[in-house]
Scaffold this motif. Structure first.
Motif, PDB file in Angstrom:
ATOM      1  N   ALA A 130     -14.483  57.068  -0.967  1.00  0.00           N
ATOM      2  CA  ALA A 130     -14.996  55.714  -1.218  1.00  0.00           C
ATOM      3  C   ALA A 130     -16.481  55.620  -0.875  1.00  0.00           C
ATOM      4  O   ALA A 130     -17.247  54.970  -1.581  1.00  0.00           O
ATOM      5  CB  ALA A 130     -14.194  54.693  -0.425  1.00  0.00           C
ATOM      6  N   ILE A 131     -16.895  56.315   0.190  1.00  0.00           N
ATOM      7  CA  ILE A 131     -18.313  56.330   0.567  1.00  0.00           C
ATOM      8  C   ILE A 131     -19.114  57.115  -0.458  1.00  0.00           C
ATOM      9  O   ILE A 131     -20.153  56.658  -0.942  1.00  0.00           O
ATOM     10  CB  ILE A 131     -18.492  56.930   1.981  1.00  0.00           C
ATOM     11  N   TYR A 132     -18.623  58.286  -0.822  1.00  0.00           N
ATOM     12  CA  TYR A 132     -19.338  59.165  -1.754  1.00  0.00           C
ATOM     13  C   TYR A 132     -19.522  58.508  -3.128  1.00  0.00           C
ATOM     14  O   TYR A 132     -20.607  58.549  -3.700  1.00  0.00           O
ATOM     15  CB  TYR A 132     -18.583  60.490  -1.898  1.00  0.00           C
ATOM     16  N   PHE A 133     -18.460  57.882  -3.647  1.00  0.00           N
ATOM     17  CA  PHE A 133     -18.523  57.273  -4.974  1.00  0.00           C
ATOM     18  C   PHE A 133     -18.980  55.820  -4.948  1.00  0.00           C
ATOM     19  O   PHE A 133     -19.036  55.168  -5.985  1.00  0.00           O
ATOM     20  CB  PHE A 133     -17.158  57.373  -5.664  1.00  0.00           C
ATOM     21  N   LYS A 134     -19.276  55.297  -3.755  1.00  0.00           N
ATOM     22  CA  LYS A 134     -19.683  53.900  -3.585  1.00  0.00           C
ATOM     23  C   LYS A 134     -18.681  52.950  -4.250  1.00  0.00           C
ATOM     24  O   LYS A 134     -19.041  52.021  -4.978  1.00  0.00           O
ATOM     25  CB  LYS A 134     -21.094  53.666  -4.113  1.00  0.00           C
ATOM     26  N   SER A 135     -17.410  53.194  -3.964  1.00  0.00           N
ATOM     27  CA  SER A 135     -16.323  52.400  -4.545  1.00  0.00           C
ATOM     28  C   SER A 135     -16.297  50.993  -3.964  1.00  0.00           C
ATOM     29  O   SER A 135     -16.631  50.782  -2.799  1.00  0.00           O
ATOM     30  CB  SER A 135     -14.980  53.072  -4.261  1.00  0.00           C
ATOM     31  N   GLN A 136     -15.885  50.045  -4.771  1.00  0.00           N
ATOM     32  CA  GLN A 136     -15.727  48.670  -4.326  1.00  0.00           C
ATOM     33  C   GLN A 136     -14.440  48.572  -3.520  1.00  0.00           C
ATOM     34  O   GLN A 136     -13.388  49.030  -3.949  1.00  0.00           O
ATOM     35  CB  GLN A 136     -15.669  47.723  -5.522  1.00  0.00           C
ATOM     36  N   ILE A 137     -14.520  47.965  -2.345  1.00  0.00           N
ATOM     37  CA  ILE A 137     -13.394  47.869  -1.417  1.00  0.00           C
ATOM     38  C   ILE A 137     -13.075  46.401  -1.154  1.00  0.00           C
ATOM     39  O   ILE A 137     -13.969  45.577  -1.012  1.00  0.00           O
ATOM     40  CB  ILE A 137     -13.746  48.541  -0.061  1.00  0.00           C
ATOM     41  N   MET A 138     -11.773  46.100  -1.102  1.00  0.00           N
ATOM     42  CA  MET A 138     -11.304  44.783  -0.668  1.00  0.00           C
ATOM     43  C   MET A 138     -10.659  44.996   0.700  1.00  0.00           C
ATOM     44  O   MET A 138      -9.895  45.941   0.883  1.00  0.00           O
ATOM     45  CB  MET A 138     -10.270  44.217  -1.639  1.00  0.00           C
ATOM     46  N   ILE A 139     -10.966  44.137   1.659  1.00  0.00           N
ATOM     47  CA  ILE A 139     -10.476  44.313   3.016  1.00  0.00           C
ATOM     48  C   ILE A 139      -9.649  43.095   3.430  1.00  0.00           C
ATOM     49  O   ILE A 139     -10.087  41.960   3.260  1.00  0.00           O
ATOM     50  CB  ILE A 139     -11.641  44.525   4.003  1.00  0.00           C
ATOM     51  N   TRP A 140      -8.449  43.371   3.950  1.00  0.00           N
ATOM     52  CA  TRP A 140      -7.522  42.332   4.393  1.00  0.00           C
ATOM     53  C   TRP A 140      -7.296  42.456   5.891  1.00  0.00           C
ATOM     54  O   TRP A 140      -7.256  43.553   6.425  1.00  0.00           O
ATOM     55  CB  TRP A 140      -6.163  42.499   3.715  1.00  0.00           C
ATOM     56  N   ARG A 141      -7.133  41.347   6.558  1.00  0.00           N
ATOM     57  CA  ARG A 141      -6.624  41.308   7.936  1.00  0.00           C
ATOM     58  C   ARG A 141      -5.424  40.393   7.905  1.00  0.00           C
ATOM     59  O   ARG A 141      -5.559  39.185   7.737  1.00  0.00           O
ATOM     60  CB  ARG A 141      -7.672  40.785   8.907  1.00  0.00           C
ATOM     61  N   ARG A 142      -4.257  40.996   8.010  1.00  0.00           N
ATOM     62  CA  ARG A 142      -2.974  40.313   7.837  1.00  0.00           C
ATOM     63  C   ARG A 142      -2.937  39.674   6.455  1.00  0.00           C
ATOM     64  O   ARG A 142      -3.010  40.378   5.475  1.00  0.00           O
ATOM     65  CB  ARG A 142      -2.730  39.342   8.967  1.00  0.00           C
ATOM     66  N   ALA A 143      -2.853  38.369   6.354  1.00  0.00           N
ATOM     67  CA  ALA A 143      -2.751  37.709   5.051  1.00  0.00           C
ATOM     68  C   ALA A 143      -4.070  37.105   4.585  1.00  0.00           C
ATOM     69  O   ALA A 143      -4.098  36.379   3.604  1.00  0.00           O
ATOM     70  CB  ALA A 143      -1.689  36.619   5.111  1.00  0.00           C
ATOM     71  N   LYS A 144      -5.176  37.419   5.267  1.00  0.00           N
ATOM     72  CA  LYS A 144      -6.476  36.845   4.907  1.00  0.00           C
ATOM     73  C   LYS A 144      -7.426  37.930   4.420  1.00  0.00           C
ATOM     74  O   LYS A 144      -7.450  39.034   4.952  1.00  0.00           O
ATOM     75  CB  LYS A 144      -7.095  36.129   6.106  1.00  0.00           C
ATOM     76  N   ILE A 145      -8.227  37.571   3.422  1.00  0.00           N
ATOM     77  CA  ILE A 145      -9.228  38.494   2.907  1.00  0.00           C
ATOM     78  C   ILE A 145     -10.471  38.415   3.786  1.00  0.00           C
ATOM     79  O   ILE A 145     -11.034  37.343   3.988  1.00  0.00           O
ATOM     80  CB  ILE A 145      -9.589  38.166   1.446  1.00  0.00           C
ATOM     81  N   VAL A 146     -10.892  39.577   4.298  1.00  0.00           N
ATOM     82  CA  VAL A 146     -12.100  39.659   5.115  1.00  0.00           C
ATOM     83  C   VAL A 146     -13.309  39.870   4.216  1.00  0.00           C
ATOM     84  O   VAL A 146     -14.348  39.260   4.409  1.00  0.00           O
ATOM     85  CB  VAL A 146     -11.984  40.805   6.144  1.00  0.00           C
ATOM     86  N   ALA A 147     -13.164  40.758   3.230  1.00  0.00           N
ATOM     87  CA  ALA A 147     -14.243  41.036   2.282  1.00  0.00           C
ATOM     88  C   ALA A 147     -13.625  41.248   0.906  1.00  0.00           C
ATOM     89  O   ALA A 147     -12.719  42.057   0.750  1.00  0.00           O
ATOM     90  CB  ALA A 147     -15.033  42.265   2.702  1.00  0.00           C
ATOM     91  N   LEU A 148     -14.113  40.518  -0.069  1.00  0.00           N
ATOM     92  CA  LEU A 148     -13.553  40.601  -1.414  1.00  0.00           C
ATOM     93  C   LEU A 148     -14.061  41.816  -2.170  1.00  0.00           C
ATOM     94  O   LEU A 148     -13.300  42.510  -2.834  1.00  0.00           O
ATOM     95  CB  LEU A 148     -13.884  39.321  -2.187  1.00  0.00           C
ATOM     96  N   CYS A 149     -15.341  42.085  -2.070  1.00  0.00           N
ATOM     97  CA  CYS A 149     -15.934  43.174  -2.839  1.00  0.00           C
ATOM     98  C   CYS A 149     -17.122  43.736  -2.054  1.00  0.00           C
ATOM     99  O   CYS A 149     -18.194  43.169  -2.068  1.00  0.00           O
ATOM    100  CB  CYS A 149     -16.365  42.646  -4.203  1.00  0.00           C
ATOM    101  N   THR A 150     -16.900  44.846  -1.367  1.00  0.00           N
ATOM    102  CA  THR A 150     -17.942  45.441  -0.539  1.00  0.00           C
ATOM    103  C   THR A 150     -17.842  46.956  -0.633  1.00  0.00           C
ATOM    104  O   THR A 150     -16.936  47.475  -1.276  1.00  0.00           O
ATOM    105  CB  THR A 150     -17.811  44.970   0.931  1.00  0.00           C
TER     106      THR A 150
END
Length: 139
Positions: A85-105
């Motif tokens: 993900a770091i090498y290809f600079k992939s878009q990541i969505m991050i969740w903490r339990r049922a809440k989105i922490v970051a939608l597109c990072t």
């Protein structure tokens, strides 16, 4: 009953099996009259459901789950997935339990316990779910 889709639930069966099926309700199909419980996508017919109850978020630990398919892409669990993900600079969505922490990072770096995002935030791997966004279905 579509409000259960995407939630962690316990499905109690009417056939007398005492242990409920626990997982995320992946699909509610009224045409075939069944539901699918993830991550293994177990099919349960409406006739075989006695009751559906929500589960607390802590009842399904993140560490035990393997890299499974998510609606957006794939849940990252292994170090090589974070490195790709770091090498290809992939878009990541991050969740903490049922809440989105970051939608597109994107991820800048990671170690065994935590991840550093492009905006400088440090997030713990055991407290968050990292979903790498897939390009499938995009034209």
């Amino acid at each position: 009953m579509r409000h259960w889709i995407g939630r962690k639930v316990a499905v109690y069966r009417a056939t007398g099996i005492r242990e409920p099926l626990k997982g995320t309700l992946m699909e509610w199909d009224e045409e075939t009259e069944c539901v699918r419980i993830g991550p293994k996508r177990i099919k349960v017919s409406f006739d075989n459901i006695a009751m559906i109850r929500p589960l607390p978020d802590e009842s399904l630990p993140l560490k035990k789950a393997r890299s499974e398919v998510h609606k957006i892409g794939y849940v990252m669990k292994k170090a090589v997935q974070f490195e790709n993900a770091i090498y290809f600079k992939s878009q990541i969505m991050i969740w903490r339990r049922a809440k989105i922490v970051a939608l597109c990072t994107t991820i800048v770096r990671h170690d065994e316990d935590q991840v550093e995002l492009e905006d400088g935030r440090l997030l713990r791997k055991d407290k968050h779910m990292f979903v790498v966004r897939s390009r499938r279905g995009i034209r």
